[in-house]
Design an enzyme around this catalytic site. Structure first.
Site, PDB file in Angstrom:
ATOM      1  N   PHE A 130       0.901  -1.244  -0.088  1.00  9.29           N
ATOM      2  CA  PHE A 130       0.164  -0.150   0.057  1.00  9.29           C
ATOM      3  C   PHE A 130       0.883   1.287   0.176  1.00  9.29           C
ATOM      4  CE2 PHE A 130      -2.783   3.322   1.677  1.00  9.29           C
ATOM      5  CZ  PHE A 130      -3.950   2.996   0.663  1.00  9.29           C
ATOM      6  N   TYR A 224     -10.321   0.516  10.818  1.00 10.04           N
ATOM      7  CA  TYR A 224     -11.326   0.930  10.213  1.00 10.04           C
ATOM      8  C   TYR A 224     -11.896   0.104   9.200  1.00 10.04           C
ATOM      9  CZ  TYR A 224      -8.175   3.635   7.287  1.00 10.04           C
ATOM     10  OH  TYR A 224      -7.169   3.945   6.333  1.00 10.04           O
TER      11      TYR A 224
END
Lengths: 434, 434
Positions: A130, A224
């Site tokens: 990422f 999250y």
């Protein structure tokens, strides 16, 4: 014999985790396969937010730092979640963001490497890690005179050589859903004297993680996604007890001080993971995050992570099988490994360039948009025009995704492809995507 | 002639800002003089939190990053608040914590100084600056080979010499409420080639701040005090446009990238203040913070910061006058300057060591506890046993504190002192304080 809708309903009927789906507020008419980007809302979060705002903040005011336990939230939530990644109480805190926590542990690792093995000059990672991980690594490399070496996954084993200081990997790849063998990679790295940092953003709460079992050095992750902590909820950070007290991390704010409320002018880092705290944290975000973690606590008597993993693999197996059965002839491939040992909790489909409406792009973005218009929410990740193709990404959170959901999702995909509705102009206008 | 309760009621009746008090949920029976530590809850925050949790998160899910504008919150709130500290749109963002934002700007300043004037080796600050500022400065000094020099406020002017790289000050001191002359100090620093960083934690929303007027270089501040953004709400960061693009800050996360959703492996900092963003921010905390900022927007037609400042000074003048009139003979002094030009929006009383129940401590902690038991909430800050005495701290937020509140607060203080009730054992047991 091909699978049927009735088969899927039977799987749901036999799903031991099924009662936990009722803990989440899922919109009518939506099949949510993007919990790997933003997890769904635990129903308890609404009352929790109201309590924190109206009672703890509104009525308790400043007193709530003590009386409502705000001050302890990073540690208390860390202790609650610790067993799910195989660490002990007092070893993990929820605080700040993944990027910032990665900066803390990368800097600590760079300082340890500088002291123990200054001749090692490489920090290795995966090219399709990422991006924020790579950006933070670039910064730390610049500060500590290291070279950032980006590799394809299959090149990593051979690159674990004595010139490497740090190996920083994301356990489950955000683009492909492929999972590294944490224990084997860490062991191979340690055999060469290399520190191992694991980003658990796509694995915490989604796949079994045993940081002590793998003998990892540092870990970070977000709350999250599979932890359902809320949009932009605080991330977590862990450091192995053997390393934790060797250095301060550079974000030496008052909450990482040994005695923050003595207000002394000199920084004295707290012993243990508390030194990875920095500034004042949002009591509201942390409290709401707890509603996500509470569902995991509730999942323990249903079989805990073993049960979640069994269901997750059954969901992704089902999705892959149905796509193979029902979506042939549309240029789709699988980026996600078939091998269970190498798969996270998502399935990523690839689509080659040139299949889009303009004959140049892949059409993957438009297909995802057409699915969203039908209430099937996955997401799109752009390729690099080379080795990494465009991706249609579907996450399967076993706490709330059911087998019938998978059936209908593939049915919609089938219809979108067969009908060609994804070619409509409104699905081909690219907006910012998250 | 001494002031009367009726005088205070008349002041409230004539207060142009009085209607704004109704925007806040203040508990029955509480006089809240700790808004300089945690601001009160705007009533709108409850509905806002419910909307974000239940609608935006629960129903909108991942789509809300775009459809609910979560992605723009740091910039949008920054633009809304920018005029209150004298900066332009696109120059300020709300993100992360004060400690982390200070690390960003201090590192940027250290890099600028290293390039422009490598012979300068000092970073000066105030010894009684808020400790987290000093801790972060210690870290940056260690990384950049600078010496942290801590001074008393009256020593600063003389210390602005060509051997100093950076002057980092908190505009209004958290212990004393004393305010630096931002424009004069900045001008004197610049005359010597020194970069100026201002921490506005105790001044944003409380006193007039004009960063461009003062020609400041960098600023940070928090939103959970006078901005009433909620417990641990995101902080802000500003950099002067002439400096902003000279360096990346080291926390180079994806939200600071020029094109975060291109997911490219190389970091390319965004132009402007966006490069001071790092990781994914809490949409819930930022949204709730807006409820605090909205009250400031609403205050504009009532006279804006000039009206707030007039009322703040009237409140602190009144408090000081009443303490002088009614609390003589109990060993109290003023740490806060009488001169308006040197005063923030709080009044800090000192009390000498040796006046406490054990004859050693000052009794200030117990007096604050006895006041809290009566519903008058201020706070206590410990001295250092030397030059800095124990402090009883009272903040006056002009948006919701009234003149009659001040009367009753001093009446309670008078009674606590005269009756000696603060000597009771339960007020003398020290717990963690925030």
């Amino acid at each position: 014999m091909p699978l049927t809708l009735q088969d899927c309903r039977t799987l749901d009927a036999n799903d031991v985790l099924r009662p936990l789906r009722a803990r989440f507020a899922l919109p009518e008419g939506v099949i949510y396969l993007d919990g790997n980007s933003l997890g769904a809302q635990p129903k308890a979060a609404a009352a929790c937010a109201a309590r924190v705002v109206e009672q703890e903040w509104g009525q308790g005011l400043i007193r709530s730092w003590n009386s409502a336990g705000w001050i302890d939230l990073p540690r208390r939530l860390g202790d609650q979640f610790a067993p799910w990644v195989g660490v002990g109480p007092g070893e993990l805190v929820f605080t700040d963001t993944t990027s910032i926590n990665l900066y803390k542990v990368l800097t600590a690792a760079a300082r340890i490497a500088q002291e123990d093995a200054p001749e090692r000059k490489k920090l290795i990672s995966e090219r399709s890690n990422f991006p924020t991980d790579l950006y933070i690594a670039q910064s730390v490399c610049q500060e500590y005179g290291l070279e950032l070496v980006l590799l394809e996954p299959e090149e990593i084993a051979a690159a674990l050589q004595p010139d490497v200081a740090i190996c920083m990997l994301t356990h489950v790849n955000y683009r492909t859903g492929a999972m590294h063998a944490m224990q084997e990679v860490t062991a191979a790295a340690h055999a060469q004297g290399i520190l191992c940092i694991w980003d658990l953003c796509h694995s915490a709460g989604a796949v079994p993680v045993d940081l002590h079992g793998a003998n990892a050095d540092f870990a970070v992750g977000c709350s999250y996604k599979y932890l359902n902590g809320g949009p932009g909820a605080p991330a977590f950070v862990w450091a192995h007890p053997r390393l934790i007290n060797r250095f301060w991390q550079p974000l030496s704010g008052w909450f990482g001080h040994a005695a923050p409320f003595q207000f002394t002018p000199d920084y004295q880092p707290a012993a243990g993971i508390d030194r990875y705290l920095c500034g004042t944290q949002s009591a509201l975000s942390l409290s709401v995050l707890q509603c996500g973690l509470d569902v995991f606590t509730e999942a323990e008597p249903y079989g805990g992570m073993a049960a979640l993993r069994r269901k997750s693999l059954a969901l992704t197996d089902l999705f892959m099988q149905l796509v193979q059965e029902r979506c042939q002839g549309h240029g789709l491939g699988f980026a996600t490994p078939g091998d269970h040992a190498l798969r996270g909790s998502q399935v990523c489909l690839t689509r080659s360039e040139g299949l889009g409406v303009d004959g140049k792009d892949s059409g993957a973005y438009a297909i995802v948009q057409a699915l969203i218009a039908r209430g099937v929410i996955g997401d799109f990740r752009k390729g690099d025009g080379g080795k990494h193709l465009d991706i249609l990404r579907f996450g399967f959170t076993p706490l709330y995704v059911g087998f019938e959901d998978v059936w209908h999702a593939v049915e919609h995909l089938h219809q979108v492809l067969e009908s060609g509705e994804w070619r409509q102009p409104q699905f081909n206008q690219v907006h910012a995507v998250t």
